[in-house]
Design a protein around this motif. Structure first.
Motif, short mmCIF file in Angstrom:
data_model
loop_
_atom_site.label_atom_id
_atom_site.label_comp_id
_atom_site.label_asym_id
_atom_site.label_seq_id
_atom_site.Cartn_x
_atom_site.Cartn_y
_atom_site.Cartn_z
N SER A 279 7.77 2.80 -4.53
CA SER A 279 6.64 3.03 -5.41
C SER A 279 5.51 3.64 -4.62
O SER A 279 5.59 3.81 -3.40
CB SER A 279 6.19 1.70 -6.06
N ASP A 280 4.44 4.00 -5.32
CA ASP A 280 3.30 4.64 -4.65
C ASP A 280 2.19 3.64 -4.37
O ASP A 280 1.03 4.02 -4.25
CB ASP A 280 2.78 5.78 -5.52
N ARG A 281 2.54 2.35 -4.22
CA ARG A 281 1.51 1.31 -4.02
C ARG A 281 1.16 1.10 -2.56
O ARG A 281 0.70 0.05 -2.16
CB ARG A 281 1.98 -0.01 -4.62
N GLY A 282 1.40 2.08 -1.71
CA GLY A 282 1.08 1.93 -0.29
C GLY A 282 2.29 2.23 0.56
O GLY A 282 3.39 1.84 0.22
N ALA A 283 2.07 2.91 1.64
CA ALA A 283 3.19 3.32 2.49
C ALA A 283 3.49 2.33 3.59
O ALA A 283 4.53 2.39 4.21
CB ALA A 283 2.90 4.68 3.10
N GLY A 284 2.62 1.39 3.90
CA GLY A 284 2.90 0.46 4.98
C GLY A 284 1.70 -0.38 5.33
O GLY A 284 0.62 -0.20 4.78
N PRO A 285 1.86 -1.31 6.27
CA PRO A 285 0.77 -2.23 6.60
C PRO A 285 -0.27 -1.64 7.54
O PRO A 285 -1.19 -2.34 7.95
CB PRO A 285 1.51 -3.40 7.26
#
Length: 989
Positions: A279-285
């Protein structure tokens, strides 16, 4: 749903993300574009049932827009493809235990019988590993044991059970049922074959699994290549250098958090750069993820810390801003601080999750949260053996065999599930109170039912109802008297029947099987009954081990379980697909998280590699992935206890790596570490403050009652005079308040019991010395020892112990007695006497162990001590028993003793000193003036406690007291003992 492509279709959800929410939202975004009938054809597989419910709940919230829901199941819930059922795990363990017992019976030196069930469980685990890896058990035979130590050949004899005997036993005894591991593998193979024969055109999505197990990895690999198939990986680390991924797939790096994912991707011919976000809710921490990725690099390449670490200095504030390092002194302190942090998150409107494999810690935290009425959603539940039905069943099981101990019987009968309900329960407790107060004290273990049931009839006022009740209890427990080997079915039937009978009592209901825990307990007994035919005859200890293992391994949810919304306690597997606003990683000590690989009694590391089994570090790698994923959340607390049960602990290897990396990054790292630790220290301080009362209760003063003169004791014995000198409060409580210590139920024999036995022996032996030293003194002494110990020793084991101690001292006792008899003869044994004084009015009583008439007509008084005799100084100040007995003799107060001139006092210790080879003695010469001074001193002491203003303080002269007073709790000794003093003017000396 997906565009056609030639490459495997693999997605990922980043580290630290709420996997369930991300996956459900991404799935909903894809489903919205499908026709309603197409949505219903979509098949979704999750790694755990909890993750499945999480996704279902998330999709249900969007159901008005989605309409029909996709088909959902776990990755292990596959079509059977006409496969036979899997054998029940308990039945399989019992079958294997029977084969192990047969081998142990043929060759007893291989292993003790008590280890049969442990060995069977370990062999079953090995069998599952082999079958999941599609390695035949016969491969174990091909291992060349010549290259290994000789003890591995012993293990090979047990392993032969799997290779030769188990397949035939499984086929013959279980109607062709399959082992669970084999059935799962065959199910995957059948599913893969069916898909290849007729590729499905509807979407099939597998999510949340790392593919660490062989069958699951094969299933994921096939799904990823289906026309509309896709897999969604949890916690893929995109911050690792691309060159490292090929190495991470090797077994040498099995303990790395990304090992399982690397192995899966290599099988698909992919690299992390080929994997797209779900999804497009964030690529990583971000910064946190880069810090953790560097900290957890494999050990051979930790030199990269020096190369890449400096570049992360600027990111340290952002990477550690939401991290708290909590190092508590004890597990209790850790639990209190965690509970406070969870309560703070609730107040802030956040969701919070404690992630830990430490069940003791999770139970402590649950208890601490109860302060605020918060019940967390605990994924593991509570073990059945810690619930009321589990405890009750264990108490019944403890009574099996020879019978219960008095303590065990009392614990069983007073359990809340015993005695029925309503009026029947009240009557049961009334009878139990009578038994606990009048009949059970003083009984040895196991309970002597004939003696116990005879006691009520022997009383002056027999209680017929209590007698009938005791007889009924005896009849109820009689089926538990099983001896020797017995079929498992007999044990289960007796255990269940007695438990039900004791629980129901005379009531109308059966409380034992009620509520959630009772229902689980009943199911467990049903499983045991169904599997009983698979077991060989068991000893009682084996049955207890089996049932205890099953009780501990059965989780139970509380009755009416209504957890507080947004507050969770998760195991590491459940945390893989869930997250929260605040994530607390608890119990971060090596050996707990990660748990260290246990010793494998069957195959070592080299053997595993030889036959193709995964290394034991695979489980460590899975735990490392769970740690990395959880620690990547936005707000994180990393928690551990510095000591557990008083033993220093070692921080988890991952926590060590992270903190060492941070502290090694110069001043920026030091500042970041100090800030993390300061936040943890603040939590601990706040938790301590929460438990600190607002107002201090003033320390209690030493009690010093002033009873009316008329109720003060007019008579004391010579032994109680020492108590009056040391602890007047004890005399006040005993003689003024008339309080007596109630004999405890099931009290173990102590030094007092042994001392009474020794006194009996010496009294009976002394009767043979009145006419002089007999020629057969040794034989007479030995016969007396046997008679007295037979009557007084409560158990055979204790009798042997006492007998061995007396045997060691025998020659010295006879030697000293012969020396004594040369100068005097016994004229009185256990002789009672008394002497009165007029001012104040008081009577002193005594019972002398032995009084000898010396050749010159004077008297010698002897006292036997089972312990070391007091010193001469102690006799002068405290232990005035013999001098006071001399004062009684001086007043011709001993019955049947004509003389009154005492010239010798002799204390004979019966505690043999093995090193010195002697018995301690203490002899004192006295004269009439000394005896008169002792009597005058007693008169002064009694007068001091007879005055109107005199008080009776507690423990005013406690020197050399090595025992607790029966009245220390009444005087609240612990509250004032550290600093309170008593004024010398309070009493006379």
């Amino acid at each position: 749903m997906f565009e056609p492509q030639d490459e495997p279709r693999v997605f990922f959800i980043p580290l630290g993300a709420d996997f369930g929410a991300h996956f459900a939202d991404g799935l909903a975004a894809r489903l919205i574009h499908l026709a309603p009938e197409d949505r219903a054809r979509v098949s979704v597989m999750l790694n755990t049932a909890r993750a499945l419910r999480r996704v279902q709940d998330r999709l249900a919230a969007a159901r008005p827009a989605l309409g029909l829901m996709p088909q959902m199941r776990t990755v292990t819930d596959l079509d059977a493809f006409h496969l036979p059922p899997a054998v029940d795990g308990l039945r399989r363990r019992l079958h294997i235990a029977r084969l192990v017992a047969e081998l142990q019976a043929r060759t007893p030196t291989l292993a003790p019988r008590a280890a049969v069930f442990d060995l069977a469980a370990s062999l079953a685990d090995l069998l599952d590993e082999l079958q999941e890896a599609d390695i035949p058990a016969q491969a174990l035979r091909d291992i060349d044991l010549g290259a290994f130590a000789a003890h591995w050949a012993v293990g090979a004899q047990f392993v032969e059970i799997l290779a030769q005997h188990w397949p035939a036993a499984l086929a013959a005894l279980e109607d062709g049922a399959l082992d669970p591991g084999a059935r799962q593998r065959l199910s995957v193979e059948g599913q893969v074959a069916a898909w290849r024969a007729a590729p499905p055109h509807h979407p099939i999505i597998a999510a949340g699994s790392t593919g660490s197990r062989g069958p699951t990895r094969a299933l994921l690999t096939e799904i990823a290549t289906l026309p509309q198939g896709a897999i969604v990986l949890p916690g893929l680390d995109h911050d690792l250098p691309a060159a490292m991924w090929a190495d991470l797939a090797e077994d040498d790096f099995a303990d790395h958090p990304q090992h399982g994912l690397a192995k899966l991707l290599r099988g698909l011919g992919m690299t992390p750069s080929d994997v797209a976000p779900w999804s497009d809710r964030g690529a990583g921490p971000g910064a946190r993820g880069r810090l953790l990725s560097l900290a957890l690099r494999p050990a051979p390449v930790t030199d990269q810390w020096r190369l890449e670490g400096p570049a992360q200095r600027a990111e340290l504030p952002a990477a550690t801003e939401g991290v708290t390092l909590l190092t508590a002194a004890t597990p209790r302190e850790e639990a209190q601080a965690i509970a406070l942090a969870m309560r703070g998150a609730i107040a802030a409107g956040q969701t919070v999750a404690l992630v830990t494999p430490d069940r003791d810690l999770s139970r402590r935290v649950s208890t601490a949260l109860g302060r605020w009425g918060v019940l967390p959603d605990d994924s593991a539940g509570r073990p059945l053996n810690l619930t009321p039905p589990g405890i009750f069943l264990r108490l019944v099981m403890d009574a099996m065999g020879q019978g219960p101990s008095p303590v065990g019987l009392l614990a069983l009968l007073q359990h809340p599930l015993a005695g029925g309900d309503g009026e029947a329960r009240k009557a049961h407790l009334a009878h139990l109170e009578v038994a606990a107060r009048r009949y059970l004290p003083g009984l040895a273990a196991p309970v002597d039912w004939e003696r116990l049931c005879a006691l009520p009839l022997a009383r002056l006022e027999p209680d017929e109802d209590s007698h009938a009740w005791l007889r009924q209890i005896e009849d109820t427990l009689r089926p538990l008297r099983l001896n020797g080997d017995a079929p498992l079915a007999d044990y289960i039937a007796a255990h269940r029947a007695v438990a039900e009978a004791v629980s129901k009592g005379q009531g109308s209901t059966l409380p034992l099987w009620e509520k959630e825990a009772g229902a689980e307990a009943r199911k467990l007994f049903d499983r045991l009954t169904a599997a009983a035919d698979a077991a060989a005859p068991l000893t009682l200890s084996e049955y207890r081990a089996l049932v205890a293992q099953e009780l501990a391994g059965t989780p139970v949810r509380a009755e009416g379980y209504r957890p507080y919304r947004g507050v969770s306690i998760l195991g590491t597997l459940e945390a893989r697909t869930q997250s929260a606003d605040l994530v607390i990683l608890g119990g971060l000590n090596d050996g707990t998280w990660p748990s260290l690989p246990g010793p494998d009694p069957w195959v070592n590391r080299a053997m595993r590699k030889q036959i193709g089994l995964t290394p034991p570090e695979r489980r460590v790698g899975l735990s490392a992935h769970d740690f990395q994923n959880a620690a990547s959340a936005g707000q994180v607390i990393l928690s551990r206890a510095a000591k557990v049960d008083g033993t220093p602990t070692v921080p988890s290897r991952w926590l060590n790596r992270l903190t060492n990396l941070i502290k090694g990054l110069g001043p920026e790292g030091t500042a970041a570490f100090d800030a993390m630790a300061a936040r943890g220290a603040m939590l601990i301080a706040q938790a301590k403050q929460l438990e600190t009362p607002d107002e201090r209760t003033p320390r209690a003063r030493r009690p010093a009652p002033r009873p009316p003169v008329g109720v003060r004791p007019p008579t004391l014995s010579v032994t109680q005079i020492e108590t009056l000198i040391r602890d007047p409060y004890a005399i006040y409580a005993r003689h003024v308040l008339r309080l007596r210590k109630r004999d405890p139920v099931g009290e173990l024999p102590d030094a007092r019991d042994r001392g009474m036995a020794l006194h009996d022996i010496m009294e009976q032996f002394s009767t043979h010395l009145k006419a002089g030293w007999p020629e057969d003194a040794g034989a007479r002494f030995d016969a007396i020892v046997q008679d007295v110990l037979t009557a007084r020793a409560p158990t055979p084991a204790l009798r042997l112990l006492w007998e061995s101690r007396i045997a060691a001292a025998r020659e010295e006792i006879l030697k000293q007695e012969q020396i004594l008899i040369e100068t005097g003869r016994p004229i009185a044994l256990e002789c009672r006497g008394e002497r009165r004084m007029t001012t104040p009015a008081f009577t002193l009583t005594a019972k002398a162990d032995r009084i000898d008439l010396m050749e010159d007509g004077t008297l010698r008084i002897l006292d036997y001590k089972a312990s070391d005799p007091p010193s001469k100084k102690q006799i002068e100040v405290f232990n005035k028993q013999l001098p006071l007995e001399a004062a009684i003799a001086a007043g011709t107060g001993f019955r049947g003793v004509g003389g009154s001139d005492v010239r010798a006092l002799h204390i004979k210790g019966l505690k043999y000193d093995v090193e010195k080879g002697q018995l301690p003695e203490r002899s004192l010469a006295v004269d009439p003036e000394t005896v008169q001074a002792v009597w005058a001193g007693l008169a002064k002491l009694i007068a001091a406690y007879d005055g109107d203003s005199s008080t009776w303080p507690a423990r005013i002269r406690p020197q050399f007291i090595q025992y607790e007073s029966d009245y220390d709790h009444l005087s609240r000794f612990g509250e004032w003992s550290d600093g309170d003093t008593v004024s010398p003017e309070a009493v006379g000396r």
